[in-house]
Scaffold this active site. Structure first.
Site, PDB file in Angstrom:
ATOM      1  N   GLU A   1      39.023  75.071  14.652  1.00 40.47           N
ATOM      2  CA  GLU A   1      38.785  76.303  13.682  1.00 40.47           C
ATOM      3  C   GLU A   1      38.597  75.539  12.302  1.00 40.47           C
ATOM      4  O   GLU A   1      37.635  76.072  11.586  1.00 40.47           O
ATOM      5  CB  GLU A   1      39.943  77.292  13.744  1.00 40.47           C
ATOM      6  CG  GLU A   1      40.284  77.800  14.921  1.00 40.47           C
ATOM      7  CD  GLU A   1      39.005  78.749  15.221  1.00 40.47           C
ATOM      8  OE1 GLU A   1      38.081  79.122  14.460  1.00 40.47           O
ATOM      9  OE2 GLU A   1      38.893  79.272  16.476  1.00 40.47           O
TER      10      GLU A   1
ATOM     11  N   GLY B   1      30.626  67.293   6.362  1.00 40.68           N
ATOM     12  CA  GLY B   1      30.675  68.107   5.140  1.00 40.68           C
ATOM     13  C   GLY B   1      31.796  68.616   4.722  1.00 40.68           C
ATOM     14  O   GLY B   1      32.704  68.641   5.702  1.00 40.68           O
ATOM     15  N   TYR B   2      31.723  69.391   3.752  1.00 39.94           N
ATOM     16  CA  TYR B   2      32.861  70.004   3.135  1.00 39.94           C
ATOM     17  C   TYR B   2      34.176  69.173   3.260  1.00 39.94           C
ATOM     18  O   TYR B   2      35.087  69.545   4.131  1.00 39.94           O
ATOM     19  CB  TYR B   2      33.113  71.349   3.980  1.00 39.94           C
ATOM     20  CG  TYR B   2      32.218  72.664   3.305  1.00 39.94           C
ATOM     21  CD1 TYR B   2      31.892  72.654   1.967  1.00 39.94           C
ATOM     22  CD2 TYR B   2      31.466  73.363   4.302  1.00 39.94           C
ATOM     23  CE1 TYR B   2      31.091  73.548   1.577  1.00 39.94           C
ATOM     24  CE2 TYR B   2      30.647  74.318   3.589  1.00 39.94           C
ATOM     25  CZ  TYR B   2      30.329  74.467   2.459  1.00 39.94           C
ATOM     26  OH  TYR B   2      29.617  75.312   1.884  1.00 39.94           O
TER      27      TYR B   2
ATOM     28  N   CYS C   1      25.879 101.175  19.516  1.00 38.80           N
ATOM     29  CA  CYS C   1      25.858 100.406  17.992  1.00 38.80           C
ATOM     30  C   CYS C   1      24.806 101.284  17.280  1.00 38.80           C
ATOM     31  O   CYS C   1      23.775 101.775  17.976  1.00 38.80           O
ATOM     32  CB  CYS C   1      25.080  99.231  18.510  1.00 38.80           C
ATOM     33  SG  CYS C   1      24.688  98.287  16.943  1.00 38.80           S
TER      34      CYS C   1
ATOM     35  N   ARG D   1      38.190  75.017  24.475  1.00 39.06           N
ATOM     36  CA  ARG D   1      38.747  76.161  25.055  1.00 39.06           C
ATOM     37  C   ARG D   1      39.031  75.884  26.575  1.00 39.06           C
ATOM     38  O   ARG D   1      38.671  74.822  26.990  1.00 39.06           O
ATOM     39  CB  ARG D   1      37.233  77.247  25.222  1.00 39.06           C
ATOM     40  CG  ARG D   1      36.923  77.658  24.183  1.00 39.06           C
ATOM     41  CD  ARG D   1      35.947  78.905  24.421  1.00 39.06           C
ATOM     42  NE  ARG D   1      35.540  79.631  23.352  1.00 39.06           N
ATOM     43  CZ  ARG D   1      34.418  80.393  23.165  1.00 39.06           C
ATOM     44  NH1 ARG D   1      33.628  80.340  24.146  1.00 39.06           N
ATOM     45  NH2 ARG D   1      34.125  80.971  22.050  1.00 39.06           N
TER      46      ARG D   1
ATOM     47  N   THR E   1      30.259  75.857   9.799  1.00 38.92           N
ATOM     48  CA  THR E   1      29.709  74.736  10.439  1.00 38.92           C
ATOM     49  C   THR E   1      29.425  75.157  12.094  1.00 38.92           C
ATOM     50  O   THR E   1      30.168  75.699  12.736  1.00 38.92           O
ATOM     51  CB  THR E   1      30.501  73.380  10.640  1.00 38.92           C
ATOM     52  OG1 THR E   1      31.083  73.009   9.243  1.00 38.92           O
ATOM     53  CG2 THR E   1      29.867  71.975  11.166  1.00 38.92           C
TER      54      THR E   1
ATOM     55  N   CYS F   1      23.860  89.051  18.993  1.00 39.47           N
ATOM     56  CA  CYS F   1      23.780  89.627  17.548  1.00 39.47           C
ATOM     57  C   CYS F   1      23.550  88.869  16.624  1.00 39.47           C
ATOM     58  O   CYS F   1      24.405  88.625  15.812  1.00 39.47           O
ATOM     59  CB  CYS F   1      25.053  90.571  17.381  1.00 39.47           C
ATOM     60  SG  CYS F   1      24.912  91.693  16.145  1.00 39.47           S
TER      61      CYS F   1
END
Length: 345
Positions: free
Chosen positions: A44, A88-89, A211, A23, A50, A195
């Site tokens: 991304e 992974g993946y 909400c 960022r 992950t 959340c």
DNA sequence: AATACGTGGGG
DNA sequence: TCCCCAAGTAT
């Protein structure tokens, strides 16, 4: 009854945005510094399924080793796979490289959702995330966090994944024309910190007022999900053989399928009753310990066999790696577990 | 549409 | 211990 407002969330994000290596820091952003599309894209891809905590070190390692998309495009396949090992993946790593080479060939990253989604490893989520975060295109971004937040915000009880179209409609409706990238990251930060799947902290939520799930007391039970199938257990045998010269016999697994393209020990197939398939006709010793590992859709129990041979005989589809060149860190986790057991034997 | 595809951390 | 789940994509 107030409707949820993207500005309320952006205001919260401006104060609470978590710092992450991909960022742009607030001060630089205010000075007009734009995010580097390469870093946004890289983050991304790594963040697919992950956690941020896991990705952080990998992201730093990758961008230090390959600072630009052209650097990555020029990398050796095996080098990239070794760097990805443990994350992974592994299809993501193969597609990362394919995508880098495509972008390098194009000369720059495409800037729109429609162009980005054509690239390998970039699906609806990532195309929306990169186009909005790096290029200010107001593409609605929906990941697991956003799904959960929308399901609660609008008290939607349709189970996932059937609820996705409905949740996407809400996502699109709330996405602002300006600062769409910040807004997307804000919803994801909200989902990751307030959340949350369990014990949502509704009391400090910037969307407490509008909400509907909070109003109805249903937040903790949303989103509903269709029940998942039980995980079978498969069995197999892994073979670790030392040459008396100190080399180890390894294989690069086929591109397709589980652990595709990764370095690993020769193994039998993985099924109910594996048939022995030793890579060499020598005296094998079964180690008195087993590797237990859980994949996405099955559990695996691997027996470990060890042996020593003279010299480095040619073995089809396999290759010898000298001990000084062998790096356990280049192995996927399950293969690292096998090594941990074999080396103690 | 449903399934394959990793791993580590939290409750 | 075990189950859930995390900024999904490809086929």
């Amino acid at each position: 009854m107030t409707h949820p407002n993207s500005d309320d969330l952006l205001q919260w994000y401006d104060i609470n945005a978590r710092e992450m290596p991909w960022r742009t820091p607030p001060a630089e952003k205010q000075a007009g510094v734009k995010p580097d599309p390469y870093r946004v894209w890289m983050s991304e891809i790594m963040l697919q399924q992950t956690t941020v905590a896991t990705v952080r070190d990998y992201f730093i390692k990758f961008t230090k080793r390959w600072p630009t998309v052209d650097d990555l495009a020029a990398a050796e396949d095996a080098d990239v796979m070794a760097y990805w090992a443990g994350l992974g993946y592994y299809a993501r790593a193969r597609n990362l490289l394919k995508c880098a080479r495509a972008v390098s060939q194009l000369g720059a990253f495409p800037q729109t959702y429609d162009e980005l989604i054509k690239l390998p490893g970039i699906g609806p989520y990532t195309a929306a995330a990169v186009s909005s975060i790096a290029f200010d295109e107001p593409s609605p971004v929906m990941d697991g966090n956003v799904e959960r937040v929308m399901a609660r915000l609008f008290d939607i009880h349709t189970p996932l994944p059937a609820a996705k179209p409905e949740l996407y409609a809400k996502t699109a409706e709330l996405t602002p024309r300006a600062r769409a990238g910040d807004y997307a990251q804000a919803v994801m930060d909200l989902g990751a910190t307030i959340c949350t799947p369990k014990n949502p902290a509704c009391g400090i939520c910037p969307w407490w007022t509008p909400c509907l799930a909070r109003q109805n007391g249903t937040a903790a039970e949303l989103p509903k999900k269709t029940p998942k199938k039980p995980k079978p257990t498969r069995h197999g045998i892994a073979y670790v053989v030392h040459s008396d010269t100190g080399a180890l016999l390894l294989e690069t697994r086929p591109e397709k399928g589980l652990l595709g393209g990764m370095l690993g020990w020769p193994t039998s197939d993985w099924c109910d009753e594996p048939s022995a398939a030793p890579p060499l006709d020598v005296k094998w010793t079964k180690v008195n310990a087993q590797t237990l590992h859980t994949f996405t859709h099955f559990n695996l129990r691997l027996d470990v066999m060890v042996a020593t041979v003279e010299g480095v005989p040619m073995v089809s589809g396999r290759h010898w790696v000298e001990k000084h060149a062998f790096q356990p860190s280049a192995l996927p986790t399950v293969m690292r577990k096998v090594w941990d057991i074999a080396r103690k034997a």
